[in-house]
Design a protein around this motif. Sequence first.
Motif, PDB file in Angstrom:
ATOM      1  N   SER A 191       1.190  -1.238   0.307  1.00 11.49           N
ATOM      2  CA  SER A 191       0.028  -0.047   0.167  1.00 11.49           C
ATOM      3  C   SER A 191       0.777   0.927   0.411  1.00 11.49           C
ATOM      4  N   LEU A 192       2.306   1.126   0.203  1.00  7.10           N
ATOM      5  CA  LEU A 192       3.012   2.372   0.522  1.00  7.10           C
ATOM      6  C   LEU A 192       3.625   2.790  -0.728  1.00  7.10           C
ATOM      7  N   THR A 193       4.442   1.324  -1.703  1.00 10.52           N
ATOM      8  CA  THR A 193       4.717   1.639  -3.070  1.00 10.52           C
ATOM      9  C   THR A 193       3.356   2.608  -3.657  1.00 10.52           C
ATOM     10  N   GLY A 194       5.178   3.686  -4.378  1.00  5.64           N
ATOM     11  CA  GLY A 194       4.344   5.211  -5.608  1.00  5.64           C
ATOM     12  C   GLY A 194       4.154   6.107  -4.977  1.00  5.64           C
ATOM     13  N   ARG A 195       3.958   7.469  -5.330  1.00  9.22           N
ATOM     14  CA  ARG A 195       4.474   8.645  -5.787  1.00  9.22           C
ATOM     15  C   ARG A 195       3.630   8.551  -4.587  1.00  9.22           C
ATOM     16  N   TRP A 196       3.660   9.773  -3.669  1.00  5.32           N
ATOM     17  CA  TRP A 196       3.225  10.352  -2.774  1.00  5.32           C
ATOM     18  C   TRP A 196       3.230  12.208  -2.391  1.00  5.32           C
ATOM     19  N   ARG A 263       7.970   6.621  12.086  1.00  6.37           N
ATOM     20  CA  ARG A 263       8.320   5.358  12.487  1.00  6.37           C
ATOM     21  C   ARG A 263       7.142   4.517  12.597  1.00  6.37           C
ATOM     22  N   ILE A 264       5.566   5.168  12.591  1.00 10.44           N
ATOM     23  CA  ILE A 264       4.525   4.760  12.303  1.00 10.44           C
ATOM     24  C   ILE A 264       4.236   5.310  11.185  1.00 10.44           C
ATOM     25  N   ALA A 265       3.088   4.180  10.305  1.00 11.08           N
ATOM     26  CA  ALA A 265       2.159   4.460   9.260  1.00 11.08           C
ATOM     27  C   ALA A 265       0.964   3.807   8.618  1.00 11.08           C
ATOM     28  N   GLY A 266       0.131   5.112   8.058  1.00 12.05           N
ATOM     29  CA  GLY A 266      -1.114   3.925   8.469  1.00 12.05           C
ATOM     30  C   GLY A 266      -2.094   4.939   7.243  1.00 12.05           C
ATOM     31  N   PHE A 267      -3.523   4.756   7.410  1.00  7.67           N
ATOM     32  CA  PHE A 267      -4.439   4.708   6.563  1.00  7.67           C
ATOM     33  C   PHE A 267      -5.345   5.573   7.071  1.00  7.67           C
ATOM     34  N   ASP A 268      -5.731   7.395   6.827  1.00 10.47           N
ATOM     35  CA  ASP A 268      -6.954   7.213   7.362  1.00 10.47           C
ATOM     36  C   ASP A 268      -7.677   7.501   5.355  1.00 10.47           C
ATOM     37  N   GLY A 269      -8.450   6.523   5.323  1.00  9.98           N
ATOM     38  CA  GLY A 269      -9.269   6.583   3.759  1.00  9.98           C
ATOM     39  C   GLY A 269      -8.267   6.271   3.130  1.00  9.98           C
ATOM     40  N   LEU A 272      -2.210   9.052   3.187  1.00  8.36           N
ATOM     41  CA  LEU A 272      -1.438   8.076   3.859  1.00  8.36           C
ATOM     42  C   LEU A 272      -0.590   9.504   5.095  1.00  8.36           C
ATOM     43  N   LEU A 273      -0.730   9.309   6.575  1.00  2.00           N
ATOM     44  CA  LEU A 273      -0.355   9.575   7.397  1.00  2.00           C
ATOM     45  C   LEU A 273       1.239   8.500   7.976  1.00  2.00           C
ATOM     46  N   LEU A 274       1.850   9.887   8.019  1.00  7.39           N
ATOM     47  CA  LEU A 274       2.984   9.181   9.004  1.00  7.39           C
ATOM     48  C   LEU A 274       3.682  10.029  10.417  1.00  7.39           C
ATOM     49  N   PHE A 275       3.342   8.709  11.287  1.00 10.85           N
ATOM     50  CA  PHE A 275       3.602   9.184  12.633  1.00 10.85           C
ATOM     51  C   PHE A 275       5.535   9.094  13.435  1.00 10.85           C
ATOM     52  N   ASP A 276       5.879  10.044  14.349  1.00 10.89           N
ATOM     53  CA  ASP A 276       7.068   9.190  14.826  1.00 10.89           C
ATOM     54  C   ASP A 276       6.341   8.247  16.663  1.00 10.89           C
ATOM     55  N   GLY A 277       7.432   8.027  16.475  1.00 12.70           N
ATOM     56  CA  GLY A 277       7.303   6.277  17.500  1.00 12.70           C
ATOM     57  C   GLY A 277       6.637   6.885  18.527  1.00 12.70           C
ATOM     58  N   ASP A 278       5.758   8.785  18.720  1.00 10.65           N
ATOM     59  CA  ASP A 278       4.858   8.667  20.122  1.00 10.65           C
ATOM     60  C   ASP A 278       3.389   8.850  19.764  1.00 10.65           C
ATOM     61  N   GLY A 279       3.425   8.526  18.398  1.00  4.22           N
ATOM     62  CA  GLY A 279       1.652   8.717  17.202  1.00  4.22           C
ATOM     63  C   GLY A 279       2.106  10.316  17.535  1.00  4.22           C
ATOM     64  N   ASN A 280       2.554  10.882  17.394  1.00  2.25           N
ATOM     65  CA  ASN A 280       3.064  12.841  16.609  1.00  2.25           C
ATOM     66  C   ASN A 280       2.678  12.456  15.206  1.00  2.25           C
ATOM     67  N   LEU A 282       3.229  13.875  11.925  1.00  6.03           N
ATOM     68  CA  LEU A 282       4.481  14.429  10.731  1.00  6.03           C
ATOM     69  C   LEU A 282       3.568  15.011   9.940  1.00  6.03           C
ATOM     70  N   GLY A 283       2.438  14.016   9.262  1.00  2.20           N
ATOM     71  CA  GLY A 283       2.366  14.125   7.056  1.00  2.20           C
ATOM     72  C   GLY A 283       1.135  14.158   7.241  1.00  2.20           C
ATOM     73  N   ARG A 284       0.533  13.998   6.515  1.00  4.57           N
ATOM     74  CA  ARG A 284      -0.605  13.703   5.282  1.00  4.57           C
ATOM     75  C   ARG A 284      -0.331  13.506   4.008  1.00  4.57           C
ATOM     76  N   LEU A 285      -0.325  12.448   2.820  1.00  5.71           N
ATOM     77  CA  LEU A 285      -0.004  12.622   2.225  1.00  5.71           C
ATOM     78  C   LEU A 285      -1.228  12.299   1.204  1.00  5.71           C
ATOM     79  N   MET A 286      -1.251  11.952  -0.099  1.00  2.76           N
ATOM     80  CA  MET A 286      -1.981  11.619  -1.077  1.00  2.76           C
ATOM     81  C   MET A 286      -1.573  11.017  -2.276  1.00  2.76           C
ATOM     82  N   ARG A 287      -2.184  10.160  -3.014  1.00  3.46           N
ATOM     83  CA  ARG A 287      -1.163   9.871  -4.209  1.00  3.46           C
ATOM     84  C   ARG A 287      -0.878  10.946  -4.936  1.00  3.46           C
ATOM     85  N   GLY A 288       0.444  11.206  -5.635  1.00  2.00           N
ATOM     86  CA  GLY A 288       0.295  11.657  -6.974  1.00  2.00           C
ATOM     87  C   GLY A 288       0.945  11.902  -7.864  1.00  2.00           C
TER      88      GLY A 288
END
Length: 288
Positions: A191-196, A263-269, A272-280, A282-288
């Motif tokens: 699910s991560l592979t590709g351009r964001w 340190r953590i990556a997940g999807f909200d719909g 793509l959301l990137l988090f540090d190890g504490d769950g903060n 860092l950034g929110r991306l979409m397919r591009g």
Amino acid sequence: MRHVFLVILSALLLVGCASNPTHPDPRESPPVETPSVAHPNLSDESRALGLIGLWRVSGAAGEQSDTWLRLDTVDFQLWRDCGMIQGSWTAGEAAFIASTYGASGGCADGGLPDVAWLESATAYEPTGEGWRLTDGGGSVVATLTVDGAPEPIETAADFYAQPPEVTAETREAFRRNVPLPLGIEAATPESLTGRWVPVETTGATDPHVDFVAAGSWEGSDGCNGAAGRWSSGSDGEFLATSGPSTLMACDGAPVPYWVAAARIAGFDGDRLLLFDGDGNELGRLMRG
């Protein structure tokens, strides 16, 4: 003696925190231990803490019998007959990645040395006497055991020829990530592979990241290019290293920093959301 060191992106390998580490000069004294910040998960150490040490390398393509890999909190030192090779690394519960950034002594002759076996490693597993590093296909690229130590050299401080100390700071760096927030689906390699691209951007520049299936990535904040290696494990575990980059001021978005610090990556719909190890976040991306 000649040295070769590369300029490293300021966001390189932020292990479980949001500060910018610096790579030590091999001739400097070791850093003074500082107290770790209290954290509710401090006692929940990652299995990766067991990788900290000085290991004899065997079974690695192109390496001689007297080769050692010293894994410290953020950096590694690979000892060969020619001298010392330096780089950065990180690991999670199963995932592992490393990138070379410099060398000293005779290892610096001809530019940055090739350590293809180490940079191809994406995972690790225990053995009865140490660890095995494996690549994306599950093949063993090297075995690490405790056996001897390299001879000190003029171009590196003596402590680099000794096992690193596991300090409170090290334990803080190697603690388990917090779980993904509720409602966020764990990212997978597929699910991560590709351009964001960032969800919010001015459009005047082209900040982005492109995750390649082979485990490499390239990206930009809109003005400065960056690249490195990445890996992901279960439950959204995400690791990345970052290599050389220019450092021009930019009105884009710090996408390479997000990647290197995550340190953590997940999807909200489909976001793509990137988090540090504490769950903060860092950034929110979409397919591009």
